[in-house]
Design a protein around this motif. Structure first.
Motif, PDB file in Angstrom:
ATOM      1  N   VAL A 120      22.281 -41.580  31.633  1.00 48.69           N
ATOM      2  CA  VAL A 120      21.421 -40.698  32.433  1.00 48.69           C
ATOM      3  C   VAL A 120      20.398 -41.534  33.183  1.00 48.69           C
ATOM      4  CG1 VAL A 120      19.630 -38.913  32.299  1.00 48.69           C
ATOM      5  CG2 VAL A 120      21.775 -38.628  31.044  1.00 48.69           C
ATOM      6  N   GLY A 121      19.769 -42.476  32.493  1.00 47.76           N
ATOM      7  CA  GLY A 121      18.801 -43.358  33.144  1.00 47.76           C
ATOM      8  C   GLY A 121      19.448 -44.201  34.234  1.00 47.76           C
ATOM      9  N   TYR A 122      20.654 -44.699  33.980  1.00 55.13           N
ATOM     10  CA  TYR A 122      21.378 -45.498  34.973  1.00 55.13           C
ATOM     11  C   TYR A 122      21.620 -44.677  36.243  1.00 55.13           C
ATOM     12  CZ  TYR A 122      25.215 -47.835  37.321  1.00 55.13           C
ATOM     13  OH  TYR A 122      26.008 -48.416  38.274  1.00 55.13           O
ATOM     14  N   VAL A 123      22.127 -43.461  36.071  1.00 63.58           N
ATOM     15  CA  VAL A 123      22.416 -42.597  37.221  1.00 63.58           C
ATOM     16  C   VAL A 123      21.132 -42.276  37.979  1.00 63.58           C
ATOM     17  CG1 VAL A 123      23.210 -40.291  37.895  1.00 63.58           C
ATOM     18  CG2 VAL A 123      24.536 -41.640  36.244  1.00 63.58           C
ATOM     19  N   GLU A 124      20.063 -41.964  37.269  1.00 63.63           N
ATOM     20  CA  GLU A 124      18.788 -41.642  37.929  1.00 63.63           C
ATOM     21  C   GLU A 124      18.250 -42.840  38.701  1.00 63.63           C
ATOM     22  OE1 GLU A 124      16.353 -40.156  34.749  1.00 63.63           O
ATOM     23  OE2 GLU A 124      17.285 -38.169  34.832  1.00 63.63           O
ATOM     24  N   ARG A 125      18.310 -44.037  38.116  1.00 60.16           N
ATOM     25  CA  ARG A 125      17.841 -45.240  38.822  1.00 60.16           C
ATOM     26  C   ARG A 125      18.633 -45.489  40.091  1.00 60.16           C
ATOM     27  NH1 ARG A 125      17.767 -46.863  33.591  1.00 60.16           N
ATOM     28  NH2 ARG A 125      19.725 -48.056  33.745  1.00 60.16           N
ATOM     29  N   HIS A 126      19.921 -45.322  40.012  1.00 55.63           N
ATOM     30  CA  HIS A 126      20.767 -45.598  41.181  1.00 55.63           C
ATOM     31  C   HIS A 126      20.666 -44.518  42.235  1.00 55.63           C
ATOM     32  CE1 HIS A 126      22.428 -49.448  40.008  1.00 55.63           C
ATOM     33  NE2 HIS A 126      22.151 -49.017  38.794  1.00 55.63           N
ATOM     34  N   ARG A 127      20.422 -43.287  41.830  1.00 60.52           N
ATOM     35  CA  ARG A 127      20.164 -42.225  42.823  1.00 60.52           C
ATOM     36  C   ARG A 127      18.862 -42.503  43.557  1.00 60.52           C
ATOM     37  NH1 ARG A 127      21.788 -36.688  39.712  1.00 60.52           N
ATOM     38  NH2 ARG A 127      24.017 -36.821  40.124  1.00 60.52           N
ATOM     39  N   ALA A 128      17.850 -42.922  42.809  1.00 61.07           N
ATOM     40  CA  ALA A 128      16.543 -43.216  43.442  1.00 61.07           C
ATOM     41  C   ALA A 128      16.684 -44.383  44.423  1.00 61.07           C
ATOM     42  CB  ALA A 128      15.504 -43.538  42.371  1.00 61.07           C
ATOM     43  N   ARG A 129      17.436 -45.425  44.041  1.00 68.00           N
ATOM     44  CA  ARG A 129      17.643 -46.556  44.943  1.00 68.00           C
ATOM     45  C   ARG A 129      18.390 -46.156  46.203  1.00 68.00           C
ATOM     46  NH1 ARG A 129      19.780 -50.580  40.331  1.00 68.00           N
ATOM     47  NH2 ARG A 129      17.824 -50.735  39.188  1.00 68.00           N
ATOM     48  N   ALA A 130      19.285 -45.172  46.067  1.00 64.35           N
ATOM     49  CA  ALA A 130      20.092 -44.724  47.199  1.00 64.35           C
ATOM     50  C   ALA A 130      19.349 -43.705  48.058  1.00 64.35           C
ATOM     51  CB  ALA A 130      21.412 -44.135  46.713  1.00 64.35           C
ATOM     52  N   GLY A 131      18.163 -43.317  47.638  1.00 64.01           N
ATOM     53  CA  GLY A 131      17.367 -42.397  48.456  1.00 64.01           C
ATOM     54  C   GLY A 131      17.410 -40.950  48.037  1.00 64.01           C
ATOM     55  N   GLY A 132      17.750 -40.661  46.805  1.00 63.83           N
ATOM     56  CA  GLY A 132      17.689 -39.289  46.326  1.00 63.83           C
ATOM     57  C   GLY A 132      19.013 -38.824  45.773  1.00 63.83           C
ATOM     58  N   ASP A 133      19.178 -37.487  45.664  1.00 66.76           N
ATOM     59  CA  ASP A 133      20.378 -36.903  45.104  1.00 66.76           C
ATOM     60  C   ASP A 133      21.605 -37.222  45.929  1.00 66.76           C
ATOM     61  OD1 ASP A 133      19.891 -35.764  42.735  1.00 66.76           O
ATOM     62  OD2 ASP A 133      19.675 -33.717  43.468  1.00 66.76           O
ATOM     63  N   ARG A 134      22.696 -37.429  45.237  1.00 69.44           N
ATOM     64  CA  ARG A 134      24.002 -37.664  45.900  1.00 69.44           C
ATOM     65  C   ARG A 134      25.046 -36.879  45.195  1.00 69.44           C
ATOM     66  NH1 ARG A 134      25.287 -42.491  49.126  1.00 69.44           N
ATOM     67  NH2 ARG A 134      23.355 -42.935  50.082  1.00 69.44           N
TER      68      ARG A 134
END
Length: 128
Positions: free
Chosen positions: A114-128
């Motif tokens: 969950v933390g991994y997905v949240e970090r990578h969504r934030a790096r990508a600019g939000g929800d995907r």
């Protein structure tokens, strides 16, 4: 050909070799076959998705990768990654995270994911 990736199914381990396998069913017949994997480090590997493709084939999916520990017991992170590079980066991030390992309980692995997905969504600019 610009890139060559060697996916192997035999890995040296103390006292011999290991050949991890997976069982896939096609037309009500179960086939056990070697897992084609890329060793990231130690016992951590990434491998493409494998699935029965009715009516007569087994499909190797290079658009769906998993991260796993290749030893007894075999253990996977329960998340598909879209390509090999992303899976390798996730494996390296997992291995470098203090407090979580392949021996962690399912809840801790889930929390890391969950933390991994949240970090990578934030790096990508939000929800995907």
């Amino acid at each position: 050909m610009s890139t060559h990736v060697n996916l192997v199914n035999v890995r040296p381990v103390p006292g011999g070799v290991r050949v991890p396998s997976v069982t896939i069913t096609v037309r009500n017949v179960a086939y056990t076959m070697p897992v084609l994997a890329y060793q990231v480090s130690g016992s951590t590997v990434v491998f493409p998705g494998l699935e029965g493709d009715e009516p007569n084939a087994i499909r190797v999916r290079f658009d769906r990768w998993r991260v796993a520990r290749d030893c007894d017991p075999w253990r996977e992170l329960p998340l598909d990654f879209p390509d090999m590079g992303t899976a390798v980066k996730a494996a390296m991030e997992f291995e470098s995270t203090p407090g979580v390992s392949w021996d962690s309980c399912d809840e801790d692995l889930g929390a890391w994911l969950v933390g991994y997905v949240e970090r990578h969504r934030a790096r990508a600019g939000g929800d995907r």
